[in-house]
Scaffold this active site. Structure first.
Site, short mmCIF file in Angstrom:
data_model
loop_
_atom_site.label_atom_id
_atom_site.label_comp_id
_atom_site.label_asym_id
_atom_site.label_seq_id
_atom_site.Cartn_x
_atom_site.Cartn_y
_atom_site.Cartn_z
N ARG A 46 -3.61 39.12 65.36
CA ARG A 46 -3.27 40.58 64.77
C ARG A 46 -2.50 41.51 65.65
O ARG A 46 -1.75 42.43 65.40
CB ARG A 46 -4.32 41.10 63.99
CG ARG A 46 -3.93 42.53 63.43
CD ARG A 46 -4.92 43.05 62.06
NE ARG A 46 -6.15 42.77 62.23
CZ ARG A 46 -7.03 43.56 62.99
NH1 ARG A 46 -6.72 44.50 63.67
NH2 ARG A 46 -8.15 43.02 62.94
N TYR A 97 18.29 53.52 50.27
CA TYR A 97 17.31 52.18 49.64
C TYR A 97 16.44 52.77 48.89
O TYR A 97 15.60 53.77 49.33
CB TYR A 97 16.83 51.27 50.68
CG TYR A 97 16.07 50.14 50.23
CD1 TYR A 97 16.68 49.25 49.31
CD2 TYR A 97 14.98 49.81 50.53
CE1 TYR A 97 16.12 48.29 48.97
CE2 TYR A 97 13.83 49.10 50.00
CZ TYR A 97 14.58 48.09 49.18
OH TYR A 97 13.81 47.15 48.84
N ASP A 168 18.30 53.56 59.61
CA ASP A 168 18.02 52.10 59.05
C ASP A 168 19.37 51.21 59.14
O ASP A 168 20.51 51.85 58.61
CB ASP A 168 17.65 52.37 57.33
CG ASP A 168 17.52 51.03 56.79
OD1 ASP A 168 18.10 49.79 57.18
OD2 ASP A 168 16.85 50.79 55.85
N LYS A 193 17.35 40.51 55.47
CA LYS A 193 18.65 40.65 54.79
C LYS A 193 19.56 39.54 55.89
O LYS A 193 19.55 38.52 56.07
CB LYS A 193 19.28 42.02 54.83
CG LYS A 193 18.33 42.89 54.01
CD LYS A 193 18.26 42.32 52.46
CE LYS A 193 16.93 43.11 51.61
NZ LYS A 193 16.94 44.82 51.90
C1 LIG Z 1 15.86 45.66 51.78
C2 LIG Z 1 16.09 46.85 52.46
C3 LIG Z 1 14.94 47.65 52.69
C4 LIG Z 1 13.45 47.16 52.67
O1 LIG Z 1 13.46 45.83 53.30
P1 LIG Z 1 12.23 44.76 52.93
O2 LIG Z 1 12.36 43.63 54.00
O3 LIG Z 1 12.69 44.44 51.59
O4 LIG Z 1 10.94 45.38 52.89
C5 LIG Z 1 15.22 48.68 53.92
N1 LIG Z 1 16.43 49.20 53.76
C6 LIG Z 1 17.55 48.84 53.36
C7 LIG Z 1 18.67 49.31 53.54
C8 LIG Z 1 17.57 47.59 52.62
O5 LIG Z 1 18.55 46.96 52.23
#
Ligand SMILES: *Cc1c(COP(=O)(O)O)cnc(C)c1O
Length: 355
Positions: A46, A97, A168, A193
């Protein structure tokens, strides 16, 4: 002797490999372990796992900071938001998001933070709103509106005034935008992604150069337990090795498709920031037509998520939790690495169905 830093394409391939030992693997193996032999970085998985460490080394090298992997993009977001002191103000990009804005709203409801939403394209307004804030949360380009912020101008002003700046960077990836170099303090990723890139992983990361914040985030990851899986970090590192090749091809496709979509009479409100792999547009005939269009395509897969090698699309408002300021007929298209003519044939046929 090397007189210049390696190009990002080389870093993507070369960073985060295990030390070369005769007979050992070139690639980081999947370390499936709860207990590890004492005397290393971690005794209990962990707190650390060598597969995470190699993924983190590669992503950190690309972003220019130290990376920490989390169970998902949202786990990474949560860990960072937890650093905001109680009662602190968070300024966030309107149209971010939905998972991020809905978590922020929940924190507001519980009296944990104050929230100001800003239009990230209005640099002056973002800077003004960030005075005395604890954290400015930028998403650029935003999901799904594809708004782009002037990160360099905003971050230099806001960070100098003592507000932490997080970006982000999921849509741009470190190959198109390096927020830490532009003056941000934190980068957040949904590695689910483009980084992992094959629609088979859920994973997130935070990257920073602030040692105190790094230690605080690492300690929270251990104590809160939102840790990544060894398989996920292995797959994400494997995906990262080809990020530059996938991104180049998908972006080339996206540029071409967006210029063809601009001429399509069925399409309004086309958004494409000029880089990246995501296109958003509205269907003039309305939401029912938009929904139908995304369901009749044969090559472009009707699915949520984005950033995979396969092209996918969906009408965002089919999700009941999508913010109401996203237009009902907005379709978000994630462009993959197929041949652009096949993608256009499919897209054009779907457009024909709606008018
Ligand atoms: C998908 C996404 C997230 C969240 O990520 P997860 O891996 O699904 O938890 C955050 N920010 C953006 C811009 C996203 O496209």
């Amino acid at each position: 002797m090397r007189s210049r830093p390696r190009a990002p394409e080389t870093v993507a391939v070369a960073a985060g490999r295990p030390a070369a030992t005769p007979g050992g693997p070139l690639n980081s193996p999947i370390t499936l372990a709860s207990a590890l032999v004492p005397g290393g970085d971690s005794e209990y998985a962990r707190h650390g796992n060598p597969t995470w460490t190699d993924f983190e080394a590669a992503l950190g090298a690309l972003e220019g900071g130290r990376a920490l992997a989390f169970a998902s993009g949202m786990a990474a977001t949560t860990a960072l938001l937890e650093l905001v002191p109680p009662g602190g103000t968070v300024v966030a990009a309107a149209g971010s998001y939905y998972g991020t804005t809905s978590q922020l709203s929940e924190r507001v409801r519980r009296g944990q933070v104050d929230l100001r939403l800003v239009d990230v394209t209005d640099t002056e307004a973002v800077v003004r709103a960030s005075e005395d804030a604890a954290l400015l949360w930028l998403e650029s380009p935003t999901n799904p509106g594809l708004d782009v912020a002037d990160i360099r101008t905003i971050a230099s002003t806001v960070s100098a005034a003592g507000t932490a700046v997080a970006v982000d960077n999921t849509f741009a990836t470190p190959l198109r935008q390096k927020p830490l170099e532009l003056g941000a303090d934190f980068v957040v990723h949904s590695a689910s992604k483009l980084i992992a890139g094959h629609s088979d992983v859920v994973l997130g990361a935070v990257v920073t150069n602030d040692d105190r914040a790094y230690r605080a985030l690492a300690s929270r990851r251990s104590s809160h337990g939102a840790i990544p899986g060894a398989l996920e970090t292995y797959l994400a590192l494997r995906g990262l090795r080809t990020l530059h090749v996938r991104l180049d091809r998908a972006e080339q496709n996206a540029r071409e498709l967006s210029s063809r979509l601009a001429l399509a009479p069925q399409v309004t409100g086309l958004r494409y920031p000029g880089f990246g792999t995501i296109i958003a547009f509205e269907v003039a005939a309305g939401p029912v037509a938009a929904q139908k269009m995304t369901e009749v395509s044969r090559l472009i897969t009707y699915a949520t998520s984005l950033g995979g090698v396969e092209s996918t699309w969906e009408r965002r408002r089919r999700h009941t939790n999508e913010p109401v300021d996203v237009p009902e007929s907005l379709v978000r298209l994630s462009v993959g690495i197929e041949h652009v003519d096949d993608l256009w044939d499919d897209l054009a046929a779907a457009l024909d169905v709606v008018g």
